[in-house]
Structures are given as structure tokens and as C-alpha cells.
Design a protein around this motif. Structure first.
Motif, PDB file in Angstrom:
ATOM      1  N   LEU A  61      46.795   9.021  73.279  1.00 31.51           N
ATOM      2  CA  LEU A  61      48.125   8.771  72.731  1.00 31.51           C
ATOM      3  C   LEU A  61      48.559  10.000  71.939  1.00 31.51           C
ATOM      4  O   LEU A  61      47.883  10.394  70.986  1.00 31.51           O
ATOM      5  CB  LEU A  61      48.108   7.537  71.827  1.00 31.51           C
ATOM      6  CG  LEU A  61      47.870   6.192  72.511  1.00 31.51           C
ATOM      7  CD1 LEU A  61      47.678   5.089  71.482  1.00 31.51           C
ATOM      8  CD2 LEU A  61      49.025   5.851  73.446  1.00 31.51           C
ATOM      9  N   HIS A  62      49.670  10.607  72.335  1.00 26.27           N
ATOM     10  CA  HIS A  62      50.143  11.839  71.714  1.00 26.27           C
ATOM     11  C   HIS A  62      51.457  11.610  70.964  1.00 26.27           C
ATOM     12  O   HIS A  62      52.366  10.957  71.487  1.00 26.27           O
ATOM     13  CB  HIS A  62      50.378  12.911  72.783  1.00 26.27           C
ATOM     14  CG  HIS A  62      49.120  13.386  73.451  1.00 26.27           C
ATOM     15  ND1 HIS A  62      49.122  14.437  74.345  1.00 26.27           N
ATOM     16  CD2 HIS A  62      47.836  12.981  73.352  1.00 26.27           C
ATOM     17  CE1 HIS A  62      47.895  14.647  74.763  1.00 26.27           C
ATOM     18  NE2 HIS A  62      47.084  13.769  74.179  1.00 26.27           N
TER      19      HIS A  62
ATOM     20  N   PHE B 187      55.010   8.652  79.930  1.00 22.46           N
ATOM     21  CA  PHE B 187      55.180   7.236  79.608  1.00 22.46           C
ATOM     22  C   PHE B 187      55.314   7.131  78.087  1.00 22.46           C
ATOM     23  O   PHE B 187      54.573   7.786  77.353  1.00 22.46           O
ATOM     24  CB  PHE B 187      53.962   6.420  80.046  1.00 22.46           C
ATOM     25  CG  PHE B 187      53.881   6.200  81.535  1.00 22.46           C
ATOM     26  CD1 PHE B 187      54.533   5.137  82.130  1.00 22.46           C
ATOM     27  CD2 PHE B 187      53.125   7.052  82.332  1.00 22.46           C
ATOM     28  CE1 PHE B 187      54.443   4.922  83.503  1.00 22.46           C
ATOM     29  CE2 PHE B 187      53.028   6.845  83.698  1.00 22.46           C
ATOM     30  CZ  PHE B 187      53.693   5.778  84.288  1.00 22.46           C
ATOM     31  N   ILE B 188      56.217   6.299  77.636  1.00 20.85           N
ATOM     32  CA  ILE B 188      56.468   6.165  76.199  1.00 20.85           C
ATOM     33  C   ILE B 188      56.010   4.788  75.733  1.00 20.85           C
ATOM     34  O   ILE B 188      56.282   3.775  76.379  1.00 20.85           O
ATOM     35  CB  ILE B 188      57.968   6.354  75.877  1.00 20.85           C
ATOM     36  CG1 ILE B 188      58.469   7.702  76.409  1.00 20.85           C
ATOM     37  CG2 ILE B 188      58.213   6.243  74.378  1.00 20.85           C
ATOM     38  CD1 ILE B 188      59.970   7.892  76.309  1.00 20.85           C
TER      39      ILE B 188
ATOM     40  N   MET C 144      56.225   4.431  65.011  1.00 18.54           N
ATOM     41  CA  MET C 144      56.611   5.661  65.715  1.00 18.54           C
ATOM     42  C   MET C 144      56.331   5.553  67.212  1.00 18.54           C
ATOM     43  O   MET C 144      55.464   4.799  67.643  1.00 18.54           O
ATOM     44  CB  MET C 144      55.834   6.863  65.150  1.00 18.54           C
ATOM     45  CG  MET C 144      54.330   6.795  65.373  1.00 18.54           C
ATOM     46  SD  MET C 144      53.423   8.164  64.585  1.00 18.54           S
ATOM     47  CE  MET C 144      53.886   9.526  65.646  1.00 18.54           C
ATOM     48  N   GLU C 145      57.120   6.302  67.974  1.00 17.25           N
ATOM     49  CA  GLU C 145      56.885   6.410  69.408  1.00 17.25           C
ATOM     50  C   GLU C 145      55.675   7.295  69.657  1.00 17.25           C
ATOM     51  O   GLU C 145      55.433   8.276  68.941  1.00 17.25           O
ATOM     52  CB  GLU C 145      58.094   7.028  70.116  1.00 17.25           C
ATOM     53  CG  GLU C 145      59.230   6.053  70.347  1.00 17.25           C
ATOM     54  CD  GLU C 145      60.308   6.622  71.264  1.00 17.25           C
ATOM     55  OE1 GLU C 145      60.331   7.865  71.457  1.00 17.25           O
ATOM     56  OE2 GLU C 145      61.117   5.829  71.774  1.00 17.25           O
ATOM     57  N   LEU C 146      54.914   6.938  70.670  1.00 19.34           N
ATOM     58  CA  LEU C 146      53.807   7.756  71.134  1.00 19.34           C
ATOM     59  C   LEU C 146      53.920   7.914  72.641  1.00 19.34           C
ATOM     60  O   LEU C 146      54.603   7.134  73.312  1.00 19.34           O
ATOM     61  CB  LEU C 146      52.458   7.121  70.766  1.00 19.34           C
ATOM     62  CG  LEU C 146      52.105   7.079  69.271  1.00 19.34           C
ATOM     63  CD1 LEU C 146      50.884   6.200  69.041  1.00 19.34           C
ATOM     64  CD2 LEU C 146      51.854   8.490  68.728  1.00 19.34           C
ATOM     65  N   TYR C 147      53.248   8.923  73.168  1.00 16.16           N
ATOM     66  CA  TYR C 147      53.319   9.224  74.600  1.00 16.16           C
ATOM     67  C   TYR C 147      51.915   9.178  75.190  1.00 16.16           C
ATOM     68  O   TYR C 147      50.982   9.742  74.613  1.00 16.16           O
ATOM     69  CB  TYR C 147      53.927  10.617  74.818  1.00 16.16           C
ATOM     70  CG  TYR C 147      55.286  10.778  74.186  1.00 16.16           C
ATOM     71  CD1 TYR C 147      56.442  10.473  74.890  1.00 16.16           C
ATOM     72  CD2 TYR C 147      55.406  11.219  72.870  1.00 16.16           C
ATOM     73  CE1 TYR C 147      57.688  10.603  74.309  1.00 16.16           C
ATOM     74  CE2 TYR C 147      56.655  11.354  72.271  1.00 16.16           C
ATOM     75  CZ  TYR C 147      57.789  11.043  72.993  1.00 16.16           C
ATOM     76  OH  TYR C 147      59.023  11.163  72.412  1.00 16.16           O
ATOM     77  N   LEU C 148      51.797   8.497  76.332  1.00 19.08           N
ATOM     78  CA  LEU C 148      50.522   8.564  77.035  1.00 19.08           C
ATOM     79  C   LEU C 148      50.300  10.004  77.499  1.00 19.08           C
ATOM     80  O   LEU C 148      51.236  10.678  77.945  1.00 19.08           O
ATOM     81  CB  LEU C 148      50.527   7.625  78.246  1.00 19.08           C
ATOM     82  CG  LEU C 148      50.481   6.131  77.954  1.00 19.08           C
ATOM     83  CD1 LEU C 148      50.459   5.346  79.262  1.00 19.08           C
ATOM     84  CD2 LEU C 148      49.262   5.771  77.125  1.00 19.08           C
TER      85      LEU C 148
ATOM     86  N   ASN D 277      54.961   9.694  84.430  1.00 16.77           N
ATOM     87  CA  ASN D 277      55.922   8.676  84.853  1.00 16.77           C
ATOM     88  C   ASN D 277      56.833   9.242  85.937  1.00 16.77           C
ATOM     89  O   ASN D 277      58.031   9.442  85.735  1.00 16.77           O
ATOM     90  CB  ASN D 277      56.732   8.214  83.633  1.00 16.77           C
ATOM     91  CG  ASN D 277      57.444   6.907  83.883  1.00 16.77           C
ATOM     92  OD1 ASN D 277      57.372   6.345  84.974  1.00 16.77           O
ATOM     93  ND2 ASN D 277      58.133   6.411  82.876  1.00 16.77           N
ATOM     94  N   GLU D 278      56.206   9.486  87.083  1.00 16.81           N
ATOM     95  CA  GLU D 278      56.906  10.163  88.178  1.00 16.81           C
ATOM     96  C   GLU D 278      56.744   9.363  89.462  1.00 16.81           C
ATOM     97  O   GLU D 278      56.181   8.270  89.463  1.00 16.81           O
ATOM     98  CB  GLU D 278      56.353  11.586  88.327  1.00 16.81           C
ATOM     99  CG  GLU D 278      56.563  12.428  87.064  1.00 16.81           C
ATOM    100  CD  GLU D 278      55.830  13.757  87.096  1.00 16.81           C
ATOM    101  OE1 GLU D 278      54.918  13.904  87.931  1.00 16.81           O
ATOM    102  OE2 GLU D 278      56.168  14.636  86.284  1.00 16.81           O
ATOM    103  N   GLY D 279      57.210   9.942  90.561  1.00 21.62           N
ATOM    104  CA  GLY D 279      57.148   9.256  91.846  1.00 21.62           C
ATOM    105  C   GLY D 279      55.735   9.038  92.337  1.00 21.62           C
ATOM    106  O   GLY D 279      54.774   9.640  91.849  1.00 21.62           O
TER     107      GLY D 279
END
Length: 489
Positions: free
Chosen positions: A197-198, A209-210, A218-222, A250-252
Motif C-alpha cells: 500500500l503506497h 488501484f485506489i 487517506m487514500e492509498l494505492y496498491l 488498473n489496466e486492460g
């Protein structure tokens, strides 16, 4: 398929009845610990013509043929499959009545003597057996197996039961990771773990991914890459570190992309991208030779040779070689756009000169890089974490490794100038504000880390999933990930 559903219900009702009957006999349909002494693969080597060999093993019944007072079947464990033979007059009437209530899919523990049938098949003549777990849902039909691709991915547990080659694929995957780990440890690399988690998404150009942490509010990012944390460790004094990690983007989705995937990333102080090329070539070549006993493998009918010296060519020279377009001559964005359009590649009006170069490379060159090839000297604009090439303000010391038209690895001489790194982040921030949600975020703490001083460093990332695809002749990344992501049913 209403009839199929009806048949399934009938089969499951019968199986439930068998479970009830066993319980009424005072037995546990779902047993307890069993002292398995022999793996099936070892049993096959234990048979001796002139000696009575007793074995004790356990596994899943995969074939069940009852013929009156005697029965044959096959039991399978992780290592292999073996035939067994059971007679009523040898195990006793009560035990044989229990056996009659067993079926394909059940787990059984068996103890007996090895013999060869008249057809020469090594077989266990059962003296004692134990029901270990009753199967309640029928396995796919014996002759049709589990062939529907979507079902195989959704129900990997059934896929592994029915398709032995699938088991082998994941055994190869495990061996690949184990080999890489041991290879690096022998060269004094320290395996570490960094956060998943960043607070800031960084380390690669990708859409994160959020998520949200309630306590911290706070928001974190995978994690999209572990790079910036691993380089913090180099700042802290660890000169050789690596991590075999899960990344999330979080892409195709495609045959080469899954939202979460496995990477090996390493960083070596006092090295550069040439050292990373040498390390990669040696490690992967030795891996192939160690696993297969030869320097070449076949992938989708094409021989890939890992033994020859791997080709090293700049991006500009590769574009020229495979398309005839020479970016040593083309100097403007307009000329680049025209060259791309002549190749049949649509270019957005705002796309820069170097992004057009990269677009041509991705569209017309990548798929032609069949044998292991290092593409070097990437545009700085596309490489915000790489050290600039000496005497060049436009290109960086970076390579990407391609095999069979697929990117397998990425590496560079790491940018360790905090002032330049901050400029690069600011440029990425402008792109992000302009609508590019894959651009790097500003990571002030990482810049601060660089201000304490990071030695010259070479970094490397290798996509484990894509490498395993090549080594197992798998056509889709889903074939080498136990539980790939799928749409809801």
C-alpha cells in the motif's frame, strides 16, 4: 442445459446418500491424519521382481472399476498416478462393503504389496485402506475432461485435478522463482519486502488501484512497482537487494496482461544498465539450461535460442532495421508523424516526437523480436527514473528485453541526481494534470531520500508470468496464474 442440471442433482443426491450410509456405519466420511510414507513417483521405482515390497500412500481415486469380489482403480497424488487392486477375501467383507461406497474423486489411504499385472503395469495389492475424504460433486466426464477455458480458469481446483499438464506448468513456475532466488542469493543479493500500500503511486507508468484507509483518513494505492522503496534501501546502505513481488495495475486485460502479476526487481549499487544486461542474460540462459538440459526451447512452434549471445540494439536502430524509417534523419514531430502515417499508424495530433518513435517501435517492431533481444537507449521523455545517456539530453541508459515479441524485462542505470529527479517528477505532474492518469505522481519523500545520497545503481525488473509463459509454452498469462481475474458470471 436443464437436463445436465437435473443429472448433476441426481448424482449429488446419490453421493450424499453414500455419505449418510457411511456415517450410519460409524465411519467418518471426512477422515483425519494419515501416515503417508511413499509418494507415488517413488513407488514406481521401488518394485522388485524377487522381493515383497510394502508401500503406504494416499491420494485421489481417479479411476474406479468394481467387478464383483475384486476391483481395480487408479489413485493419484501430486507426483503421479498408480493402479491398485483390491479383493474382498483379502481385506475382509466389512472393509470391502466400505470400499463399495467409494467412487472417483474420493481420497483414499492405501497400504499394500507391489506386483505387476500380466500387462506389465506396476500395481498396489491393497492389504489395508482408509477413507480420507468423500467427494460430493462429480468430476468432469472422463473422456471429455475439463476443456472449457473459462471454466478451467474459474475453477482452477478442478482444472488441476483433471489436467496433469496444468500441475506441471505450476511446478515449473515454482522452480523458476526458486532458481532466480538462489541465483541472486549466491551473488550476495538480499531478499526484502516493501509495502504493498503506497501513499504515492510511483515506480512505473501505469494506472493504479485506489483504496482508502479509515484510521489514517487517506487514500492509498496498491503497488504498481516496488522501485522507489527498493531504491530507498540502497540509499540506506544495502548495496544489493531484490524482491519477488505482486504488482497491481488498473489496466486492460489480455493474453499478456492481468490486473495483478508477479515481478522480480533488483538493485545493485555501483552498477549500470550494461551490468544488468549481463546479469539478465547469464541468469536466464543458465535457468533454461538448468531446467531443460539444453539452450533452446520451442514456443508455439518457434525455436528460441538462449545460448547464443543476445542481440543488443538501440530503439532507433531497431526501428530503422525493421521498418526502414530512420530517426537519425527525421528530426521534427511533423516528419515523425508523417513517417508513422505512411506505415499505417494513426497518431494523435498532440503526440510528441519521441512518443511517435515509441509508437512506431511498439506497433511495427516489437512483434518481430523473436529471439532474446535487448532494446537500448530509450527516450528520456519515456523514462523519468533513468539516468541520462552520457553526452545526451534526449536518451537514457535503459533497456527492455524482448522474446517472442513480448517485453520480459526492463532495466536502467538509475537516476540518482535529486535535482534532476525532481524536474522529471514535475514534468510528469504536468502530464498528469493534462489528463494522463498513468503519469508518475510527485514523490517528495523519494526526492528527499536521494538528497541524502544514492550511489550509482543499476536496476532490473523481470516479469515472472511472461517468462513462465515462454518456458511452459503457454499461450495466455492466465495459464500461468493459479487464479486469474475474471468477469462476474
Amino acid at each position: 442445459m436443464p437436463n445436465q442440471g437435473k443429472e448433476l442433482n441426481q448424482v449429488m443426491k446419490l453421493k450424499l446418500q453414500r455419505i449418510k450410509e457411511l456415517e450410519e456405519m460409524g465411519l467418518e466420511p471426512y477422515g483425519r491424519k494419515y501416515d503417508k510414507k511413499n509418494n507415488i513417483i517413488d513407488i514406481m521405482d521401488m518394485f522388485e521382481e524377487e522381493k515383497e515390497v510394502v508401500v503406504k500412500t494416499a491420494g485421489r481415486i481417479m479411476a474406479y472399476r468394481r467387478q464383483g469380489k475384486a476391483s481395480f482403480g487408479h489413485v493419484e497424488d501430486t507426483t503421479g498416478k498408480i493402479q491398485y487392486y483390491i479383493r474382498k477375501d483379502e481385506v475382509g467383507e466389512d472393509a470391502y462393503e466400505i470400499y463399495k461406497k467409494m467412487a472417483v474423486g474420493d481420497f483414499i489411504g492405501i497400504e499394500g504389496i507391489l506386483f505387476k499385472t500380466h500387462t506389465g503395469e506396476i500395481t498396489i495389492r491393497i492389504q489395508n485402506f482408509e477413507l480420507l475424504s468423500k467427494n460430493m460433486r462429480p468430476l468432469p466426464e472422463k473422456f471429455h475432461g475439463l476443456t472449457d477455458v473459462e471454466t478451467r480458469y474459474r475453477q482452477r481446483y478442478v482444472d488441476l485435478i483433471m489436467n496433469r499438464e496444468v500441475k506441471e506448468t505450476f511446478l515449473v513456475r515454482s522452480k523458476v522463482i526458486n532458481y532466480i532466488r538462489k541465483y541472486l542469493e549466491k551473488r550476495n543479493f538480499l531478499e526484502v519486502e516493501t509495502p504493498m500500500l503506497h501513499p504515492v503511486a510511483g515506480g512505473a507508468t501505469a494506472k493504479p488501484f485506489i483504496t482508502y484507509h479509515n484510521t489514517l483518513d487517506m487514500e492509498l494505492y496498491l503497488r504498481i512497482a516496488p522501485e522507489l522503496y527498493l531504491k530507498r534501501l540502497v540509499v540506506g546502505g544495502y548495496e544489493r537487494v531484490f524482491e519477488i513481488n505482486r504488482n497491481f495495475r488498473n489496466e486492460g486485460m489480455s493474453t499478456r496482461h492481468n490486473p495483478e502479476f508477479t515481478m522480480m526487481e533488483l538493485y545493485q549499487a555501483y552498477a549500470d544498465y550494461n551490468d544488468m544486461m549481463n546479469l539478465t542474460e547469464e541468469m536466464v540462459s543458465n535457468l533454461v539450461k538448468d531446467m531443460f538440459g539444453k539452450e533452446s526451447i520451442e514456443y508455439e512452434g518457434v525455436e528460441i535460442n538462449f545460448g547464443k549471445a543476445w542481440k543488443r540494439i538501440t530503439m532507433i536502430d531497431a526501428v530503422k532495421e525493421y521498418t526502414g524509417v530512420d530517426f537519425n534523419v527525421i528530426k521534427t514531430q511533423e516528419e515523425a508523424k508523417k513517417a508513422a502515417e505512411e506505415l499505417g499508424i494513426e497518431i494523435e495530433e498532440k503526440m510528441s516526437y519521441f512518443k511517435i518513435l515509441n509508437e512506431i517501435f511498439e506497433e511495427r517492431v516489437e512483434k518481430k523480436l523473436i529471439q532474446p533481444t535487448f532494446i537500448t537507449e530509450y527516450p528520456k521523455e519515456l523514462s523519468p527514473l533513468s539516468k541520462s545517456k552520457k553526452d545526451s539530453d534526449e536518451f537514457v541508459d535503459r533497456f527492455e528485453l524482448f522474446m517472442y515479441g513480448r517485453e520480459i524485462g526492463n532495466a536502467y542505470s538509475e537516476l540518482n541526481d535529486p535535482i534532476e529527479q525532481k524536474k522529471r517528477f514535475m514534468a510528469q505532474l504536468s502530464e498528469r494534470e493534462g489528463g494522463d492518469d498513468e503519469a508518475h505522481m510527485m514523490d517528495d519523500d523519494f526526492v528527499q531520500a536521494l538528497e541524502y545520497g544514492m550511489p550509482p545503481t543499476g536496476g532490473l525488473g523481470i516479469g515472472i508470468d511472461r517468462l513462465v509463459m515462454l518456458l511452459t509454452n503457454a499461450s495466455s498469462i492466465r495459464d500461468v496464474i493459479f487464479f486469474p481475474h475474471m468477469r462476474k458470471k
